[in-house]
Design an enzyme around this catalytic site. Sequence first.
Site, PDB file in Angstrom:
ATOM      1  N   TRP A 199      19.748   9.603  36.063  1.00 26.52           N
ATOM      2  CA  TRP A 199      20.116  10.425  34.903  1.00 26.52           C
ATOM      3  C   TRP A 199      19.068  10.191  33.818  1.00 26.52           C
ATOM      4  O   TRP A 199      18.137   9.401  34.013  1.00 26.52           O
ATOM      5  CB  TRP A 199      21.529  10.084  34.409  1.00 26.52           C
ATOM      6  CG  TRP A 199      22.259  11.315  33.928  1.00 26.52           C
ATOM      7  CD1 TRP A 199      22.413  11.744  32.648  1.00 26.52           C
ATOM      8  CD2 TRP A 199      22.905  12.292  34.759  1.00 26.52           C
ATOM      9  NE1 TRP A 199      23.120  12.927  32.618  1.00 26.52           N
ATOM     10  CE2 TRP A 199      23.434  13.285  33.907  1.00 26.52           C
ATOM     11  CE3 TRP A 199      23.096  12.438  36.139  1.00 26.52           C
ATOM     12  CZ2 TRP A 199      24.135  14.400  34.370  1.00 26.52           C
ATOM     13  CZ3 TRP A 199      23.790  13.545  36.616  1.00 26.52           C
ATOM     14  CH2 TRP A 199      24.293  14.510  35.734  1.00 26.52           C
ATOM     15  N   ASP A 200      19.232  10.863  32.683  1.00 28.49           N
ATOM     16  CA  ASP A 200      18.187  10.705  31.656  1.00 28.49           C
ATOM     17  C   ASP A 200      18.352   9.416  30.853  1.00 28.49           C
ATOM     18  O   ASP A 200      17.564   9.138  29.956  1.00 28.49           O
ATOM     19  CB  ASP A 200      18.103  11.930  30.726  1.00 28.49           C
ATOM     20  CG  ASP A 200      19.406  12.276  30.031  1.00 28.49           C
ATOM     21  OD1 ASP A 200      20.388  11.514  30.171  1.00 28.49           O
ATOM     22  OD2 ASP A 200      19.450  13.319  29.347  1.00 28.49           O
ATOM     23  N   TRP A 201      19.356   8.610  31.187  1.00 25.82           N
ATOM     24  CA  TRP A 201      19.514   7.283  30.578  1.00 25.82           C
ATOM     25  C   TRP A 201      19.649   6.179  31.629  1.00 25.82           C
ATOM     26  O   TRP A 201      19.928   5.037  31.281  1.00 25.82           O
ATOM     27  CB  TRP A 201      20.739   7.241  29.657  1.00 25.82           C
ATOM     28  CG  TRP A 201      21.915   8.017  30.160  1.00 25.82           C
ATOM     29  CD1 TRP A 201      22.367   9.203  29.670  1.00 25.82           C
ATOM     30  CD2 TRP A 201      22.782   7.700  31.271  1.00 25.82           C
ATOM     31  NE1 TRP A 201      23.459   9.648  30.409  1.00 25.82           N
ATOM     32  CE2 TRP A 201      23.723   8.743  31.397  1.00 25.82           C
ATOM     33  CE3 TRP A 201      22.835   6.631  32.169  1.00 25.82           C
ATOM     34  CZ2 TRP A 201      24.723   8.758  32.379  1.00 25.82           C
ATOM     35  CZ3 TRP A 201      23.821   6.648  33.164  1.00 25.82           C
ATOM     36  CH2 TRP A 201      24.751   7.699  33.248  1.00 25.82           C
ATOM     37  N   ASN A 463      31.453  18.464  32.985  1.00 22.30           N
ATOM     38  CA  ASN A 463      30.536  18.274  31.865  1.00 22.30           C
ATOM     39  C   ASN A 463      29.413  19.312  31.917  1.00 22.30           C
ATOM     40  O   ASN A 463      28.591  19.291  32.839  1.00 22.30           O
ATOM     41  CB  ASN A 463      29.919  16.873  31.906  1.00 22.30           C
ATOM     42  CG  ASN A 463      28.835  16.699  30.848  1.00 22.30           C
ATOM     43  OD1 ASN A 463      29.116  16.543  29.664  1.00 22.30           O
ATOM     44  ND2 ASN A 463      27.570  16.758  31.265  1.00 22.30           N
ATOM     45  N   GLU A 464      29.437  20.241  30.965  1.00 20.78           N
ATOM     46  CA  GLU A 464      28.331  21.170  30.669  1.00 20.78           C
ATOM     47  C   GLU A 464      28.057  22.234  31.733  1.00 20.78           C
ATOM     48  O   GLU A 464      27.056  22.936  31.657  1.00 20.78           O
ATOM     49  CB  GLU A 464      27.043  20.393  30.359  1.00 20.78           C
ATOM     50  CG  GLU A 464      27.168  19.502  29.148  1.00 20.78           C
ATOM     51  CD  GLU A 464      25.896  18.802  28.715  1.00 20.78           C
ATOM     52  OE1 GLU A 464      25.851  18.330  27.565  1.00 20.78           O
ATOM     53  OE2 GLU A 464      24.948  18.725  29.514  1.00 20.78           O
ATOM     54  N   GLU A 561      29.625  15.877  21.738  1.00 17.12           N
ATOM     55  CA  GLU A 561      28.377  15.181  22.077  1.00 17.12           C
ATOM     56  C   GLU A 561      27.317  15.507  21.038  1.00 17.12           C
ATOM     57  O   GLU A 561      27.129  16.669  20.682  1.00 17.12           O
ATOM     58  CB  GLU A 561      27.828  15.614  23.445  1.00 17.12           C
ATOM     59  CG  GLU A 561      28.371  14.896  24.644  1.00 17.12           C
ATOM     60  CD  GLU A 561      27.529  15.164  25.904  1.00 17.12           C
ATOM     61  OE1 GLU A 561      26.295  15.333  25.787  1.00 17.12           O
ATOM     62  OE2 GLU A 561      28.115  15.225  26.996  1.00 17.12           O
TER      63      GLU A 561
END
Length: 886
Positions: A199-201, A463-464, A561
């Site tokens: 993921w981006d984190w 989510n999204e 968010e």
Amino acid sequence: MTASGHTCPRTLGGLLCLFVGVLSGCSPESLSLDGKWSLSNSNGSVSLAAQVPGCVHSALQRQGVIQDPYFRFNDVTYQWIALENWTYTTAFNVSARVRNKQKVLLSFDGVDTVASIRLNGVAVGSTDNMFRRYDFSVRDLLRDGVNVLQVGLMSPVLYASERREAHSAYRVPPECPPDVQKGVCHVNFIRKEQSSFSWDWGPSFPTMGLWKGVCVEAFDVLQLVQVSSVPLYNSSLSQWSVQVELLVDAVQTTNGQVCLSIPELDSEQSFQTQFVSGKTKNIFILHINTSSEVKLWWPRTHGDQPCYQLSVRGFQDGLLILDTKSKVSFRTVELIQEPVVGSPGLSFYFRINGKPIFLKGSNWIPAHSFQDQISPDVVRNLLQSAVDANMNTLRVWGGGVYEQDLFYSICDELGIMIWQDFMFACAMYPTEDDFIQTVREEVVQQLRRLKSHPSIIIWSGNNENEAALATDWFSIPASQRPTYTRDYVTLYVNNIRKIVQEEDQSRPFLVSSPTNGAESEREGWVAEDPYDPHYGDTHFYSYLLDCWDWRTFPRTRFASEYGFQSWPSFSTLQPVSVEEDWSYDSDFTSHRQHHEDGNQQMLLQAAFHFHLPNATDPLKRFTDTLYISQVTQAQCVKTQTEFYRRSRTEIVEGKGQTMGALYWQLNDIWQAPSWSSIEFGGKWKMLHYFAQSFFASVLPVGFEDADTLFIYAVSDLSHDLKLRAVVTVFSWARPDPVCTLKSDPLLVPGGSAVAVFKQPVAALLAGCGRCTRTTCLLTFHLEDGSGRQGPSNHHFLCSPKDAEGLQRPNITAKVQEAESALVITLHSSSVAPFVWLDVGNIPGRFSSNGFLMASGNMSVTFDAWRPTSVAELSRSLTVTSLTDVY
């Protein structure tokens, strides 16, 4: 099934013991298979001992086959692990007594993920979903003596790829994560933690293992698989009831009596019932005695969190065959979407027990790549840190896992409301029959496991994914769009939503987040603009605009968010890095950043208001940059959150009445730059200290509009206050007030935001003598007749990089022990912004940190999470303020 009208049989004292004694031969028995197993790869080149529950990576690390997977570049070095097939093996003995039971099940509470299971060489079943419990009937396969159980796990990466190849009619995007994430492809084709492929984190560690318990369960009559209890309130009758669901596995159709009671509420009912052969859901309604006072469960700071004990007993021919207890808490939750005066669109806020509540908090991600390494202490520490920062809500984000039971139990206890996503995120998903079927079972099982928790106030489908479809993240041709919309509705509306409505009538359900809610539904479940601030919730990120300018933020109904990145402390990075990594342009620093241009964006945002670190010593320059990233993040999220909190009761240009602020994100999965306010390991970033103030129940918020200073009093309290703003003007050059202004007291109703101070900045400064925008700054607080209410706040009249008179404060610090507390006394020769105390790797937190030191002396305490001493703390303590980094 109907209430019999009979009272429950009295089975007290010796009589109950007699019943249990008589029935001990037919009561369920359980044999745990947790503990030491063996683990090997497909060609036998790697063979080792492994703990269950656990995963392959953890086992390899514990046995010294691999280093710490989080060390430096090991996420890439160890990619081979997830490309292998692995087999877990154990041997166990089963007594004749167990083997002779009428039904014997082999139960897996959690298999990650794709497995074939063999007992004594015979295939007993397979798994394809990390989020399901699996039971296999094995009575006829068990032997006298040693039984051998093998769980063969297929590479999740190869499985996902194969599933993608088999889906040849049309692509199901995204195919792969962005290159910067160093991840693997097609995670949407496998029902496992979506962020485990990267993921981006976070890193790419596609895990495999038996991540929850394994056992053999045997019984003659029936087994109680699950008890769920949901409180329901009938407002017309002013009466509570509890809907109790018993998931029962019966060997054969069994007639009996079920007795439900909550002794503390003097409520008891018995029911004649029939448990049909096989696994069935049995629903009973216990009406609560109207003469008993029911104490309600409230979110943190709005009341207490009481719970009651529900007793469930089952009898067959007067003999006790079921006996269990569970907790019940009473509260109602409503999601209010109705017209708003002076604004197009609909409101979006939560009412708990009839009271509108502003949701304050953050978003929760998995606390570790390897779930078996998340200890109860880690879970409790993170959740305690959330409430210590005055949060009342966490959103369990849909790309991780449905959290462990302990997580929700602690949230129940602490009064933390949970927005619970189902585990789908940032992708389209297939809708083949087998995929839908495994998802349906996943959703049913998770609802039955979790719906008894009062902390969970809403279910959300994904989510999204509505936003991804509506705003065309994946460049889907217009001609193909109906196919993806149909799949979206099939999965989230026709299946997940339908199941939720059948299983849980006590909570609202949203199909996605962000969404326009009722408006999205009106538009066929995919709104033209799911980010419309007049409806539903929004996610908003902007890294290139100046975050100190509140005009850049959407005046939304609910912000679920938003956020900015920062780097963790040097003490968090040091154990997973080496000296050559300790610069902002090192390979390590680049490798650890999984968000495109993230490191550069942090510096660009910092440069709006701060001089960037320029020390000649490389290590100091690096640690100073870590510090300035945290300062920038804290100020950015503070500004945005305060904007949302002051917007709770006003409509401006048709927008407003914001009733929720959940920043992204609370916690970290590893040691890396991210949007978190708590570092991996539990250390608070500056943002988390700021959250203590900006989420306070009573808060002063200052901002400028057209060169006029406004101060709002924001109150989450139930009662009214009469508050005035007290504004103190300081010179950057010296820690003494230049002047103080006080507004007249104004009524601030409970649950509102009211402007209590308004004055043009030029007039304010002119009345203060020798002050200009660049030479002075403001602090302010609220007070009533009894004294100060809420925290103090600050407002900079210019960017700190343009401040005149700002100088090195030469802060001295002395650590002392006072009344068993560790106290740090600070002295400063001038005004010092963003004073940061750091004690390296000594775990704990300060009473305040990252603060503006406007007076010459200040004391803070340190709450240590392990034994320490004045000497150790003194040796480890460093103090940094803004002017120390350039």
